[in-house]
Design a protein around this motif. Structure first.
Motif, PDB file in Angstrom:
ATOM      1  N   SER A 183      23.559  58.718  16.835  1.00  0.00           N
ATOM      2  CA  SER A 183      24.904  59.252  17.055  1.00  0.00           C
ATOM      3  C   SER A 183      25.929  58.269  16.506  1.00  0.00           C
ATOM      4  O   SER A 183      25.630  57.092  16.268  1.00  0.00           O
ATOM      5  N   GLU A 191      31.829  62.895  21.322  1.00  0.00           N
ATOM      6  CA  GLU A 191      30.623  63.544  20.792  1.00  0.00           C
ATOM      7  C   GLU A 191      29.990  64.445  21.844  1.00  0.00           C
ATOM      8  O   GLU A 191      29.556  65.567  21.541  1.00  0.00           O
ATOM      9  N   GLN A 192      29.929  63.982  23.078  1.00  0.00           N
ATOM     10  CA  GLN A 192      29.295  64.765  24.139  1.00  0.00           C
ATOM     11  C   GLN A 192      30.116  66.008  24.487  1.00  0.00           C
ATOM     12  O   GLN A 192      29.556  67.054  24.829  1.00  0.00           O
ATOM     13  N   ASP A 219      31.801  58.181  22.212  1.00  0.00           N
ATOM     14  CA  ASP A 219      30.658  58.811  22.874  1.00  0.00           C
ATOM     15  C   ASP A 219      31.110  60.026  23.683  1.00  0.00           C
ATOM     16  O   ASP A 219      30.475  61.095  23.644  1.00  0.00           O
ATOM     17  N   ALA A 220      32.230  59.872  24.411  1.00  0.00           N
ATOM     18  CA  ALA A 220      32.759  60.999  25.195  1.00  0.00           C
ATOM     19  C   ALA A 220      33.157  62.153  24.281  1.00  0.00           C
ATOM     20  O   ALA A 220      32.937  63.327  24.611  1.00  0.00           O
TER      21      ALA A 220
END
Length: 405
Positions: free
Chosen positions: A117, A141-142, A138-139
């Motif tokens: 990722s 992408e999720q 990261d937040a």
């Protein structure tokens, strides 16, 4: 088994287009053969392809925080425009003038191309991307909103670096005054005063105390200038080393700096701005408040605020409202506490914190401008006192001699 990253280089090419016109340019590639094949696909008949040479000066160019902020903004713009992630890396890499930045972007691209990722690829480079940056990506992408989160990250980095540059600008002026004063004083004591001293030797009269003091200082500087210089270098080196390696010493300096006139209020307001900006960004990204406060503590840049944020985190985790906890620390200004309270009651905490950050950033900007305009006449005054004092000391015996005659 992890895929081995293939090194990407920049190649300079010359060739002919479909009309036979000569064309030149630069292109990223793994090797000359693949570059030539890529050029043929674009309708270019390659004549010469060579790896671009790197200047010895640009080769050692460091990656600065502003480079990372610019990278964030470019990624946000590319993603909003619908450019695929891997292609965005290629565009940014090709447009970067810094070879080290180009290599960093290519390394990230290779990690993503290998199946990792974007956030995981960034975590492989902790020197350039901190936990806050990686967590926000990261937040995004999720949540499937990477372009939105990248835009927030870009804005956060730009605002943060802009604030840091203003603080550095404000700190530069006092240091400049001290350095210039030392240089001017040294030149006068080593080069000018001895000339007057040789003249005074023929007077045969008692010299004024002020003149004797300056002559004695001049002789000491001429005899031991290397010791004075060594002492300054050792002091600066020891301070920097202690600040970097000793948390206790660094904390003492942080506390002391907040009490320094003019500079203290500036650092205080900048810490409040960073606290509000970081918390607004993380909270708006969907990060839980308690988890967001972990990132905020390190972003404030001062031990007083870091300890206060840790206390706030403990209070919030037990159910206390954020504004009550901020008030109980006695560190945060009343305006920030009241705006936080309004944000919690209205359900728009991120918006209110953003307004707090903007207000204090503007306050810092105003203070820096005021300090800059104040320091300019102060530099002239300090240099005037030093130069004027030495000139008076040298001319006092001459004035006295004129009175006797």
């Amino acid at each position: 088994m992890a895929t081995k990253a293939v090194k990407v280089s920049v190649y300079v090419w010359e060739g002919l287009d479909r009309k036979g016109a000569k064309q030149t340019g630069e292109i990223n590639g793994h090797n000359p053969a693949l570059v030539k094949a890529q050029l043929r696909k674009q309708g270019i008949n390659p004549i010469k392809v060579r790896k671009k040479s790197v200047s010895i000066f640009s080769a050692g160019k460091k990656i600065k925080p502003l480079d990372i902020a610019f990278f964030s903004r470019q990624m946000a713009t590319m993603m909003k425009a619908g450019v695929p992630l891997l292609q965005s890396f290629d565009i940014i890499s090709e447009g970067s003038a810094n070879p080290n930045m180009r290599k960093l972007v290519d390394d990230i691209k290779q990690e993503v191309a290998a199946g990792h990722s974007f956030a995981t690829a960034l975590r492989q480079k902790p020197m350039y991307f901190d936990d806050l940056f990686c967590n926000l990506v990261d937040a995004g992408e999720q949540a499937g909103a990477l372009e939105s989160l990248l835009d927030r990250v870009a804005t956060y980095k730009e605002k943060t670096e802009s604030l840091k540059s203003k603080i550095k600008k404000a700190m530069t002026y006092p240091i400049a005054v001290v350095v210039v004063a030392f240089i001017v004083t040294g030149i006068l004591l080593i080069k000018v005063v001895p000339q007057f001293q040789s003249v005074f030797a023929g007077f045969g009269a008692k010299l004024p105390a002020f003149t004797l003091m300056v002559i004695g200082l001049s002789e000491a500087v001429q005899s031991y200038w290397y010791m004075f210089l060594a002492a300054v270098i050792v002091a600066v080196f020891s301070f920097r080393r202690g600040y970097k390696n000793s948390p206790k010493f660094r904390d003492q300096v942080d506390r002391a700096m907040l009490k320094v006139p003019v500079i203290g209020p500036l650092l205080y307001k900048s810490a409040v701005a960073r606290y509000a900006r970081t918390l607004a960004t993380t909270f708006a990204a969907g990060v839980p408040l308690v988890d967001a406060l972990d990132s905020v503590a390190g972003a404030t840049g001062n031990v007083v605020f870091r300890n206060a944020v840790h206390k706030v985190k403990q209070d919030v985790s037990t159910g206390m409202q954020l504004n009550f906890s901020m008030r109980s620390t006695g560190v945060f200004p009343m305006l920030a506490v009241q705006m936080t309270s309004i944000g919690e009651e209205s359900g728009a905490l991120d918006s209110m914190l953003d307004k707090v950050a903007t207000y204090y950033e503007e306050e810092v900007d105003t203070m820096v401008d005021s300090l800059t305009s104040l320091m300019e006449p102060m530099i002239m005054a300090v240099l005037g006192v030093i130069v004027g004092g030495l000139v008076i000391a040298m001319y006092l015996p001459i004035f006295q001699l004129g009175q006797v005659v």
